[in-house]
Design a protein around this motif. Sequence first.
Motif, PDB file in Angstrom:
ATOM      1  N   GLY A   9      -0.711  -7.065  -4.525  1.00 36.96           N
ATOM      2  CA  GLY A   9       0.525  -6.826  -3.790  1.00 36.96           C
ATOM      3  C   GLY A   9       1.570  -6.115  -4.641  1.00 36.96           C
ATOM      4  O   GLY A   9       2.223  -5.173  -4.176  1.00 36.96           O
ATOM      5  N   LEU A  10       1.734  -6.539  -5.881  1.00 35.03           N
ATOM      6  CA  LEU A  10       2.697  -5.894  -6.775  1.00 35.03           C
ATOM      7  C   LEU A  10       2.318  -4.441  -7.026  1.00 35.03           C
ATOM      8  O   LEU A  10       3.181  -3.558  -7.037  1.00 35.03           O
ATOM      9  CB  LEU A  10       2.801  -6.655  -8.102  1.00 35.03           C
ATOM     10  N   SER A  11       1.041  -4.196  -7.216  1.00 36.02           N
ATOM     11  CA  SER A  11       0.564  -2.826  -7.423  1.00 36.02           C
ATOM     12  C   SER A  11       0.883  -1.959  -6.205  1.00 36.02           C
ATOM     13  O   SER A  11       1.354  -0.825  -6.339  1.00 36.02           O
ATOM     14  CB  SER A  11      -0.940  -2.840  -7.703  1.00 36.02           C
ATOM     15  N   ALA A  12       0.626  -2.496  -5.014  1.00 35.35           N
ATOM     16  CA  ALA A  12       0.909  -1.743  -3.788  1.00 35.35           C
ATOM     17  C   ALA A  12       2.400  -1.448  -3.661  1.00 35.35           C
ATOM     18  O   ALA A  12       2.794  -0.330  -3.302  1.00 35.35           O
ATOM     19  CB  ALA A  12       0.418  -2.520  -2.561  1.00 35.35           C
ATOM     20  N   LEU A  13       3.252  -2.415  -3.980  1.00 36.58           N
ATOM     21  CA  LEU A  13       4.701  -2.200  -3.885  1.00 36.58           C
ATOM     22  C   LEU A  13       5.176  -1.196  -4.928  1.00 36.58           C
ATOM     23  O   LEU A  13       6.052  -0.377  -4.664  1.00 36.58           O
ATOM     24  CB  LEU A  13       5.455  -3.524  -4.032  1.00 36.58           C
ATOM     25  N   ARG A  14       4.612  -1.222  -6.118  1.00 43.34           N
ATOM     26  CA  ARG A  14       4.979  -0.274  -7.183  1.00 43.34           C
ATOM     27  C   ARG A  14       4.579   1.151  -6.796  1.00 43.34           C
ATOM     28  O   ARG A  14       5.303   2.108  -7.057  1.00 43.34           O
ATOM     29  CB  ARG A  14       4.296  -0.660  -8.495  1.00 43.34           C
ATOM     30  N   GLU A  15       3.436   1.280  -6.147  1.00 43.15           N
ATOM     31  CA  GLU A  15       2.894   2.602  -5.824  1.00 43.15           C
ATOM     32  C   GLU A  15       3.278   3.090  -4.423  1.00 43.15           C
ATOM     33  O   GLU A  15       2.836   4.157  -4.002  1.00 43.15           O
ATOM     34  CB  GLU A  15       1.372   2.560  -5.974  1.00 43.15           C
ATOM     35  N   GLY A  16       4.065   2.312  -3.702  1.00 44.49           N
ATOM     36  CA  GLY A  16       4.474   2.723  -2.361  1.00 44.49           C
ATOM     37  C   GLY A  16       3.365   2.625  -1.331  1.00 44.49           C
ATOM     38  O   GLY A  16       3.368   3.338  -0.333  1.00 44.49           O
ATOM     39  N   ARG A  17       2.415   1.719  -1.531  1.00 40.28           N
ATOM     40  CA  ARG A  17       1.279   1.556  -0.616  1.00 40.28           C
ATOM     41  C   ARG A  17       1.420   0.325   0.271  1.00 40.28           C
ATOM     42  O   ARG A  17       0.433  -0.219   0.753  1.00 40.28           O
ATOM     43  CB  ARG A  17      -0.020   1.449  -1.425  1.00 40.28           C
ATOM     44  N   GLU A  18       2.652  -0.118   0.530  1.00 33.43           N
ATOM     45  CA  GLU A  18       2.848  -1.327   1.320  1.00 33.43           C
ATOM     46  C   GLU A  18       2.312  -1.208   2.738  1.00 33.43           C
ATOM     47  O   GLU A  18       1.989  -2.201   3.378  1.00 33.43           O
ATOM     48  CB  GLU A  18       4.320  -1.751   1.340  1.00 33.43           C
ATOM     49  N   ASP A  19       2.139   0.026   3.225  1.00 30.92           N
ATOM     50  CA  ASP A  19       1.596   0.204   4.577  1.00 30.92           C
ATOM     51  C   ASP A  19       0.120  -0.178   4.670  1.00 30.92           C
ATOM     52  O   ASP A  19      -0.425  -0.276   5.768  1.00 30.92           O
ATOM     53  CB  ASP A  19       1.834   1.624   5.081  1.00 30.92           C
ATOM     54  N   GLU A  20      -0.524  -0.446   3.541  1.00 32.69           N
ATOM     55  CA  GLU A  20      -1.906  -0.921   3.554  1.00 32.69           C
ATOM     56  C   GLU A  20      -1.981  -2.401   3.937  1.00 32.69           C
ATOM     57  O   GLU A  20      -3.068  -2.934   4.148  1.00 32.69           O
ATOM     58  CB  GLU A  20      -2.551  -0.722   2.180  1.00 32.69           C
ATOM     59  N   PHE A  21      -0.838  -3.054   3.992  1.00 32.58           N
ATOM     60  CA  PHE A  21      -0.752  -4.474   4.321  1.00 32.58           C
ATOM     61  C   PHE A  21       0.075  -4.642   5.584  1.00 32.58           C
ATOM     62  O   PHE A  21       0.944  -3.832   5.880  1.00 32.58           O
ATOM     63  CB  PHE A  21      -0.058  -5.255   3.193  1.00 32.58           C
ATOM     64  N   ALA A  22      -0.176  -5.726   6.306  1.00 34.67           N
ATOM     65  CA  ALA A  22       0.734  -6.091   7.390  1.00 34.67           C
ATOM     66  C   ALA A  22       2.055  -6.471   6.739  1.00 34.67           C
ATOM     67  O   ALA A  22       2.087  -6.917   5.589  1.00 34.67           O
ATOM     68  CB  ALA A  22       0.162  -7.266   8.176  1.00 34.67           C
ATOM     69  N   GLY A  23       3.134  -6.296   7.444  1.00 39.53           N
ATOM     70  CA  GLY A  23       4.426  -6.660   6.885  1.00 39.53           C
ATOM     71  C   GLY A  23       5.545  -6.282   7.822  1.00 39.53           C
ATOM     72  O   GLY A  23       5.310  -5.694   8.882  1.00 39.53           O
ATOM     73  N   GLU A  24       6.760  -6.629   7.416  1.00 39.84           N
ATOM     74  CA  GLU A  24       7.898  -6.338   8.270  1.00 39.84           C
ATOM     75  C   GLU A  24       9.200  -6.469   7.499  1.00 39.84           C
ATOM     76  O   GLU A  24       9.246  -7.086   6.446  1.00 39.84           O
ATOM     77  CB  GLU A  24       7.922  -7.294   9.467  1.00 39.84           C
ATOM     78  N   ARG A  25      10.245  -5.865   8.060  1.00 42.86           N
ATOM     79  CA  ARG A  25      11.601  -6.097   7.577  1.00 42.86           C
ATOM     80  C   ARG A  25      11.983  -7.485   8.050  1.00 42.86           C
ATOM     81  O   ARG A  25      11.597  -7.904   9.145  1.00 42.86           O
ATOM     82  CB  ARG A  25      12.591  -5.084   8.162  1.00 42.86           C
ATOM     83  N   LEU A  26      12.733  -8.197   7.263  1.00 41.81           N
ATOM     84  CA  LEU A  26      13.137  -9.539   7.645  1.00 41.81           C
ATOM     85  C   LEU A  26      14.535  -9.522   8.234  1.00 41.81           C
ATOM     86  O   LEU A  26      15.263  -8.547   8.104  1.00 41.81           O
ATOM     87  CB  LEU A  26      13.056 -10.477   6.437  1.00 41.81           C
ATOM     88  N   GLY A  27      14.906 -10.587   8.862  1.00 38.87           N
ATOM     89  CA  GLY A  27      16.196 -10.644   9.538  1.00 38.87           C
ATOM     90  C   GLY A  27      16.907 -11.951   9.278  1.00 38.87           C
ATOM     91  O   GLY A  27      16.711 -12.596   8.261  1.00 38.87           O
TER      92      GLY A  27
END
Length: 126
Positions: free
Chosen positions: A42-60
């Motif tokens: 997960g950290l690697s994906a966030l560092r490399e801008g690959r967060e779209d490879e995971f499910a996710g969302e903006r929080l509220g």
Amino acid sequence: MTAKYHLIIDPELRDELRDLYARAKADPNGPAAKQFEAVRLGLSALREGREDEFAGERLGRSDNHPDLRDCAEIKIPVVEEFNRRGRSMGPSHRLTYREFEGPTESQLPVRQIVAFAPARTARSST
């Protein structure tokens, strides 16, 4: 891959990850090792801008959780969980982060990692 973001890990989370790493080294086939590998991915994906490879969302914001409007999360499968009807409950863990512009040596935008927790408790621990 090339870093697109500079990661900063919240000091409290850094301590938790050090403990998780120690438990993973002590039992390389145990649950802590699976969690540590998942957070590394997960950290690697966030560092490399690959967060779209995971499910996710903006929080509220809601009355049941802290105000997390400045945060987003990626959902990471660590263990497979099922509801009473036998259906998958989706990824078991969340990696929560904030994104902002900030001064760094690399001039990259900053992502502050604030939590890594099981999905059922991730929002309440931030």
